[in-house]
Design a protein around this motif. Sequence first.
Motif, PDB file in Angstrom:
ATOM      1  N   SER A   1       1.986   1.621  -3.522  1.00 19.81           N
ATOM      2  CA  SER A   1       1.116   2.080  -4.342  1.00 19.81           C
ATOM      3  C   SER A   1       0.611   3.499  -4.101  1.00 19.81           C
ATOM      4  CB  SER A   1      -0.074   1.182  -4.201  1.00 19.81           C
ATOM      5  OG  SER A   1      -0.035   0.092  -4.630  1.00 19.81           O
ATOM      6  N   ALA A   2       0.581   4.266  -2.854  1.00 22.09           N
ATOM      7  CA  ALA A   2       0.275   5.507  -2.654  1.00 22.09           C
ATOM      8  C   ALA A   2       1.457   6.301  -2.896  1.00 22.09           C
ATOM      9  CB  ALA A   2       0.179   5.540  -1.080  1.00 22.09           C
TER      10      ALA A   2
ATOM     11  N   ASP B   1      -5.940   1.119   1.368  1.00 22.67           N
ATOM     12  CA  ASP B   1      -6.783   2.147   0.193  1.00 22.67           C
ATOM     13  C   ASP B   1      -5.562   2.927   0.025  1.00 22.67           C
ATOM     14  OD1 ASP B   1      -7.795   4.136  -1.044  1.00 22.67           O
ATOM     15  OD2 ASP B   1      -9.926   3.482  -0.308  1.00 22.67           O
ATOM     16  N   SER B   2      -4.783   2.598  -0.963  1.00 20.09           N
ATOM     17  CA  SER B   2      -3.424   3.633  -1.441  1.00 20.09           C
ATOM     18  C   SER B   2      -4.302   4.993  -2.202  1.00 20.09           C
ATOM     19  CB  SER B   2      -2.749   2.746  -2.357  1.00 20.09           C
ATOM     20  OG  SER B   2      -3.348   2.721  -3.576  1.00 20.09           O
ATOM     21  N   ARG B   3      -5.390   4.893  -2.589  1.00 18.69           N
ATOM     22  CA  ARG B   3      -5.656   6.091  -3.324  1.00 18.69           C
ATOM     23  C   ARG B   3      -5.929   7.130  -2.148  1.00 18.69           C
ATOM     24  NH1 ARG B   3     -10.135   8.366  -4.098  1.00 18.69           N
ATOM     25  NH2 ARG B   3     -11.432   6.773  -3.273  1.00 18.69           N
TER      26      ARG B   3
ATOM     27  N   PRO C   1       1.090   2.736   6.708  1.00 18.31           N
ATOM     28  CA  PRO C   1       0.143   1.849   6.343  1.00 18.31           C
ATOM     29  C   PRO C   1       0.420   0.573   7.126  1.00 18.31           C
ATOM     30  CG  PRO C   1       1.964   1.966   4.868  1.00 18.31           C
ATOM     31  CD  PRO C   1       2.156   2.987   5.734  1.00 18.31           C
TER      32      PRO C   1
ATOM     33  N   MET D   1      -4.833   7.177   0.840  1.00 18.35           N
ATOM     34  CA  MET D   1      -3.905   7.469   1.437  1.00 18.35           C
ATOM     35  C   MET D   1      -2.937   8.554   0.788  1.00 18.35           C
ATOM     36  SD  MET D   1      -0.698   5.059   3.031  1.00 18.35           S
ATOM     37  CE  MET D   1      -1.792   4.758   4.656  1.00 18.35           C
ATOM     38  N   SER D   2      -2.922   8.269  -0.575  1.00 15.46           N
ATOM     39  CA  SER D   2      -1.966   9.413  -1.205  1.00 15.46           C
ATOM     40  C   SER D   2      -2.682  10.789  -1.361  1.00 15.46           C
ATOM     41  CB  SER D   2      -1.893   9.109  -2.819  1.00 15.46           C
ATOM     42  OG  SER D   2      -3.323   8.880  -3.284  1.00 15.46           O
TER      43      SER D   2
ATOM     44  N   GLU E   1       0.725   6.693  -6.785  1.00 14.16           N
ATOM     45  CA  GLU E   1      -0.158   7.750  -7.019  1.00 14.16           C
ATOM     46  C   GLU E   1       0.297   9.059  -6.871  1.00 14.16           C
ATOM     47  OE1 GLU E   1      -3.546   7.509  -7.849  1.00 14.16           O
ATOM     48  OE2 GLU E   1      -3.171   5.263  -8.244  1.00 14.16           O
TER      49      GLU E   1
ATOM     50  N   THR F   1       0.895  -1.207  -0.055  1.00  9.55           N
ATOM     51  CA  THR F   1       0.101   0.000   0.028  1.00  9.55           C
ATOM     52  C   THR F   1       0.721   1.478   0.054  1.00  9.55           C
ATOM     53  OG1 THR F   1      -1.926  -1.282   1.084  1.00  9.55           O
ATOM     54  CG2 THR F   1      -1.499   1.188   1.290  1.00  9.55           C
TER      55      THR F   1
END
Length: 192
Positions: free
Chosen positions: A39-40, A140-142, A95, A144-145, A43, A36
Amino acid sequence: ADRAEARRELGLPSAANILLFAANGIRKNIWKDYQTLQSALAEIAKTGTRVLCIALGETAPPERIGDVAIWFVPYQKDPQRIARYYQAADLYIHPARAEVWGLTITEALACGIPVVASAVGGIPEQIVEGKTGYLVPVGDSRIMSERVLELLMDEEVRLWMGQEAARDAARKFGLERMVGDYFKYYQNILKK
């Protein structure tokens, strides 16, 4: 503490947006969520925002995702040295898949650093949503970013949250309060 001085002392770039994540064996720790985090950061990289993420607690070669760099820093024993990493950071990011109590979260808050963390286990007891940091759904990386970018782009809010974080940490987790609570607990036991 003086953020610029902490960065100089640690050899970190003075003008960088610095995120910190601390855990033992970050990439392979089953309780943390390195996927995560990656991924964040990916993003965030899509926005063109330059970020340096310090991964404290593991030795590994640096990674790069677009304009985002991840530097791994080996486990540190010296509490003052660890505090310098918190003091150098703009945000603490955490995370996790599971967390009974994130000591690193409490440390970040005490150093006046807002926290963006997974809303799992005891973490929601540590962070006051929108005041000392943000809670995001696990994995939820989206979101978080988005929360990280929101704070990086609004220095006034980030600094205010950092001040609130330090005040809240002192009030909730300070020595005086903790000793007083233990004292009351022992008094109740002795009375019984």
